[in-house]
Design an enzyme around this catalytic site. Structure first.
Site, PDB file in Angstrom:
ATOM      1  N   ASP A   1       6.789 -12.733  -0.680  1.00  0.00           N
ATOM      2  CA  ASP A   1       5.400 -12.387  -0.864  1.00  0.00           C
ATOM      3  C   ASP A   1       5.227 -11.074  -1.151  1.00  0.00           C
ATOM      4  O   ASP A   1       5.759  -9.999  -0.898  1.00  0.00           O
ATOM      5  CB  ASP A   1       4.806 -12.594   0.649  1.00  0.00           C
ATOM      6  CG  ASP A   1       3.176 -12.475   0.630  1.00  0.00           C
ATOM      7  OD1 ASP A   1       2.619 -13.410  -0.144  1.00  0.00           O
ATOM      8  OD2 ASP A   1       2.630 -11.512   1.349  1.00  0.00           O
TER       9      ASP A   1
ATOM     10  N   GLU B   1       6.588 -12.991  -5.756  1.00  0.00           N
ATOM     11  CA  GLU B   1       5.246 -12.684  -6.555  1.00  0.00           C
ATOM     12  C   GLU B   1       5.350 -11.282  -7.058  1.00  0.00           C
ATOM     13  O   GLU B   1       5.524 -10.362  -6.412  1.00  0.00           O
ATOM     14  CB  GLU B   1       4.059 -12.522  -5.550  1.00  0.00           C
ATOM     15  CG  GLU B   1       3.643 -14.143  -4.940  1.00  0.00           C
ATOM     16  CD  GLU B   1       2.352 -13.988  -4.083  1.00  0.00           C
ATOM     17  OE1 GLU B   1       1.623 -14.484  -4.164  1.00  0.00           O
ATOM     18  OE2 GLU B   1       2.487 -12.899  -3.037  1.00  0.00           O
TER      19      GLU B   1
END
Ligand code: CA
Length: 670
Positions: free
Chosen positions: A348, A377
Site C-alpha cells: 500500500d 501503489e
C-alpha cells in the site's frame, strides 16, 4: 487504500523536494538489532524477551494469564545492552498460554503498555501479545504445502478480495461468513446452484487471490463481532499477527493463526496463490502506536519541527529509510512468507518507502522462493520528507527490477478518470485516450509506435520490463467498474454497460504486464455507488451471488479471458525487447477514427502456438470499420463473445465492421 491524484503533481514538482528533516537526523545514530529472537523466543531453556528500545531509561515485561483483562501476575525488569539497543529478560519455563506486554520509561516518563512490534499472536483486540506454540497451529500436511510456481510474473492473474465481500451475503451459501475459513469450504453455491467461494475462484481461472489487509488491524471491535462491523483494514495495529475478526474465536490467539493457514492451504490445494496486502507505510495511531510505545520517534518520519509527516493521508508515515524500520519490513514479509506460506505482497502507498528498501524486500523474498510476487501503489497520498528520487514511485520503477507497480495510466484511460464519476474513457466512447491505452498495452515499456508524450498520466516509458506493470481498471478503491459504468453511461442499459465492461477487461487481460481484477466484477457486482466503502456495511460491500446466474454471460466471458491469457504466451511477453519486436500497432488516425485501436502479436510471439493474433478494440458507441489483411483468420472474440479455442468461426479479412463497445480478436493459426 489510496489515491493517485498526487502522484505526478506532488511527486514530481521540484519545489516539494526536501531532504531528511533535522528532527529525523537524530535517529541515524541509534544502534540497531534485527535478530529473529526480537521480543519473544521460546526454547528448551525457557521464555526469552528482548525489546529494541535504544533510548529507554528502563523497560519491563508484564506477564498475564488473560489476553485482555486482569492484572499482571508478574512483572520482570529488563536489562540493557547498549551495543544492540535491546532490553532483555527471561524465565526458565515455557510460558505457553500466557500473555505479555512491554513498558518503557523514556524522558522520565513511563509510556503505556504495548504488545511490542513483533507480536506473532495476540489476545482479543491485539492489546497483549500471546505466547503460543506456533508449530501446533499448522494444519495437516502443512509441511508439504506450496503455492503455485510462477515462472514469470506476467503469468499471474490477480483477484483482489475482502474476506467479508466474498462470503457475507446469505446468497454465498458459505457457512463461515466473513472468516478465513470461508475459502476452505468446497461445494458452496448460490441460490441458483452456481459455485461460490473457492470453487468459484477455480472456475473463474485466476491464479492468485490478493486478500485485503489480514494482519491485526485496529478498527473492528473483536469483542463485539455480532455488531458486524466492516472495515477494509488499512489501519495496522499488529503487523505480524492475523486479524481477529476473521477468525471464529478472536479470544483464542492460536485460532486466527490456524484458520488463516487453513485458508492458505485450501487455496494452494486448489492451485491458487495468496497475495497479502501490506500497509507498513503508516500506523493506525500516532503516539499510541506500538512503534511509538517501544522506540518513540524512531519508526515514523517527521518535519523539522518534530510534527509527524503524513504522506499516507492517515496521520503519519513510517521511515523505511532507517535501518531498524527497513529490517522490520523485510523480516515481517519474510515471516509471512515462511510461517503462512504467503505467495506475494501488495504494498500500500509503496512510494512512502524508499527504492532501496523495496529492492531488499524483493531480493530477500526471492531467496526464499523465486515465485513470490511483489507489487505496489507507486504513489503517496501526500508529501513526504523522503526525497522524491528515493521514493518507490511508479516513475522510479525501473530502479526496482523485481517490483511491479499499478498502471493508473490504463486504469483511467480505459474507463475514465477515477476522481470524476461521470468522466468516460476509451472503452466508453470518450476520444483522446488512445495513446494512453497503448501505453497500457505495451506495459509502459519503450515502443517505437507509442508516443509517450501524449500520455495522460505519464510522459515517458517508465517500465523496463512488462514484469514491472500491473494492469487494472478497478480495485477496492473508488467506484466498482459496474458503478463507474452506471454513473458515466447514464443513458445506457446495463446490457450496453456490460458490453463496455467486457471491452474494458479485454483490454486489461490482453495487455502486456500482469492483469488484476476486483472481486465480483465478473458477476457485475456493484457497491450501490459508494466509492470509498472502507467502513460501509455489508449491505454495500458484500457480493450478491444471485448476480452470477443473472449475469452468467458476463461471468463466462471473464472465464474466457483468463483461459485465453493462460493458453497464449503472446499476451504474457517477458521483456520490453520482445514487445517492441512482436507487438505491432496498425496505423489508425485517431482524429478520424477515435476510440479505435488495432494491433497484432506477430510471429508466434513469446513461443505462442498461433502465428499471429489480431486484437482490435472499438470503444465508440457506433460500429467502426477497419481493413484487416487478407488471410485465414479464426475468430477468438467478437461482439461480446469469446472462445479461447478460436472456434467462433472463420474470417478472410478485408473491410470489417467492429461492433460498438467491443473487442474483435482473430488468430492466424499458421
Ligand atoms: Ca483487530
Amino acid at each position: 487504500m489510496a489515491i493517485s491524484l498526487l502522484t505526478a503533481a506532488a511527486a514530481l514538482s521540484p519545489g516539494l523536494t526536501m531532504a531528511q528533516s533535522a528532527f529525523d537526523a537524530q535517529f541515524v545514530t541509534y544502534p540497531t538489532y534485527s535478530g529473529d529472537d526480537l521480543e519473544l523466543l521460546v526454547d528448551e531453556s525457557g521464555t526469552h524477551f528482548r525489546l529494541w528500545s535504544p533510548k529507554a531509561q528502563q523497560a519491563e515485561v508484564n506477564l498475564y494469564d488473560d489476553g485482555h483483562t486482569g492484572k499482571p501476575y508478574a512483572t520482570l525488569p529488563m536489562t540493557f545492552d547498549a551495543a544492540t539497543g535491546t532490553w532483555s529478560a527471561a524465565v526458565p519455563e515455557k510460558l505457553y498460554g500466557k500473555f505479555y506486554t512491554f513498558r518503557v520509561r523514556q524522558n522520565d516518563k513511563w509510556l503505556d503498555e504495548t504488545p511490542g512490534v513483533w507480536a506473532k499472536a495476540v489476545g482479543i483486540n491485539g492489546k497483549r501479545a500471546a505466547i503460543i506454540d506456533m508449530a501446533a497451529t499448522n494444519p495437516e500436511h502443512w509441511c508439504c504445502d506450496r503455492g503455485p510456481e510462477v515462472k514469470n510474473f506476467s503469468d499471474v492473474i490477480v483477484y483482489e478480495m475482502h474476506h467479508r465481500d466474498m462470503s457475507m451475503s446469505p446468497t454465498s451459501g458459505i457457512a463461515n461468513k466473513g472468516k478465513f475459513l470461508a475459502l476452505t469450504e468446497h461445494g458452496t453455491t448460490s441460490p441458483e446452484g452456481l459455485a461460490t467461494g473457492i470453487d468459484h475462484l477455480k472456475e473463474l481461472g485466476v491464479t492468485h487471490v490478493h486478500i485485503l489487509p489480514s494482519y491485526d488491524y485496529n478498527s473492528v471491535d473483536e469483542a463485539n463481532l455480532p455488531l458486524n462491523q466492516y472495515n477494509w483494514g488499512y489501519d495496522p495495529q499488529n503487523y505480524n499477527a492475523p486479524e481477529g475478526s476473521y477468525s471464529t474465536n478472536p479470544s483464542d490467539p492460536a485460532t486466527r493463526v490456524r484458520e488463516m493457514k487453513q485458508m492458505v492451504k485450501a487455496l494452494h490445494d486448489a492451485g491458487i496463490g495468496v497475495i497479502m496486502d501490506v500497509v507498513y507505510n503508516h500506523t493506525a495511531e500516532n503516539d499510541g502506536s506500538n512503534f511509538e510505545l517501544t522506540a518513540p520517534g524512531y519508526y515514523h518520519r517527521h518535519w523539522d519541527d518534530g510534527r509527524y509527516s503524513d504522506a499516507s493521508g492517515c496521520g503519519n508515515e513510517t521511515a523505511s529509510d532507517r535501518q531498524q524500520m527497513r529490517d522490520y519490513i523485510i523480516n515481517s514479509v519474510k515471516y509471512w512468507a515462511d510461517e503462512y506460506h504467503i505467495d506475494g505482497f501488495r504494498f500500500d502507498l509503496m512510494a512512502i518507502h524508499d527504492t532501496e528498501t523495496m529492492n531488499e524486500v524483493a531480493a530477500e523474498l526471492k531467496k526464499l522462493n523465486p515465485s513470490l510476487f511483489v507489487y505496489g501503489e507507486g504513489w503517496t497520498a501526500g508529501d513526504s520528507p523522503l526525497a522524491i528520487e528515493r521514493r518507490a514511485l511508479k516513475e522510479n520503477v525501473s530502479a526496482m527490477k523485481d517490483i511491479a507497480v499499478f498502471s493508473d495510466d490504463i486504469r483511467d484511460a480505459v474507463k475514465g478518470h477515477y476522481s470524476n464519476a461521470e468522466d468516460r474513457g476509451f472503452a466508453t466512447g470518450k476520444p483522446g485516450n488512445e495513446e494512453t491505452v497503448k501505453i497500457g498495452i505495451v506495459a509502459a515499456t519503450p515502443h517505437p509506435q507509442v508516443n509517450f508524450a501524449k500520455g495522460n498520466n505519464s510522459k515517458f516509458p517508465y517500465a523496463q520490463s512488462p514484469e514491472m506493470i500491473v494492469n487494472y481498471v478497478s480495485c477496492h478503491d473508488d467506484l466498482t467498474l459496474t458503478d463507474k459504468l452506471r454513473k458515466s453511461m447514464p443513458e445506457a442499459s446495463d446490457s450496453v454497460r456490460q458490453a463496455a465492461a467486457k471491452l474494458a477487461q479485454t483490454i486489461v487481460f490482453t495487455s502486456q504486464g500482469t492483469p488484476f481484477m476486483f472481486a465480483g466484477e465478473e458477476v457485475f457486482r456493484d457497491k450501490k455507488g459508494v466509492h470509498n466503502s472502507y467502513n460501509s456495511p455489508d449491505s454495500i460491500n458484500a457480493i450478491d451471488w444471485t448476480l452470477k446466474a443473472r449475469n452468467i454471460d458476463l461471468f463466462n466471458y471473464y472465464k474466457g479471458l483468463t483461459a485465453l491469457r493462460k493458453a497464449h504466451p503472446a499476451f504474457r511477453m517477458t521483456s520490453a525487447e520482445q514487445i517492441a519486436k512482436h507487438l505491432v500497432f496498425d496505423k489508425i488516425d485517431s482524429a478520424k477514427q477515435p476510440n479505435l485501436i488495432s494491433y497484432s502479436l506477430k510471429d508466434n510471439a513469446n513461443g505462442d502456438a498461433w502465428k499471429e493474433i489480431k486484437v482490435i478494440f472499438n470503444g465508440a458507441a457506433e460500429p467502426q470499420s477497419i481493413n484487416i489483411p487478407k488471410g485465414d483468420w479464426r475468430i477468438v472474440a467478437i461482439d461480446g463473445k469469446i472462445s479461447p479455442d478460436a472456434d467462433l468461426g472463420a474470417m478472410q479479412g478485408g473491410k470489417t465492421a467492429i461492433a460498438p463497445y467491443s473487442a474483435l480478436i482473430l488468430a492466424k493459426l499458421k
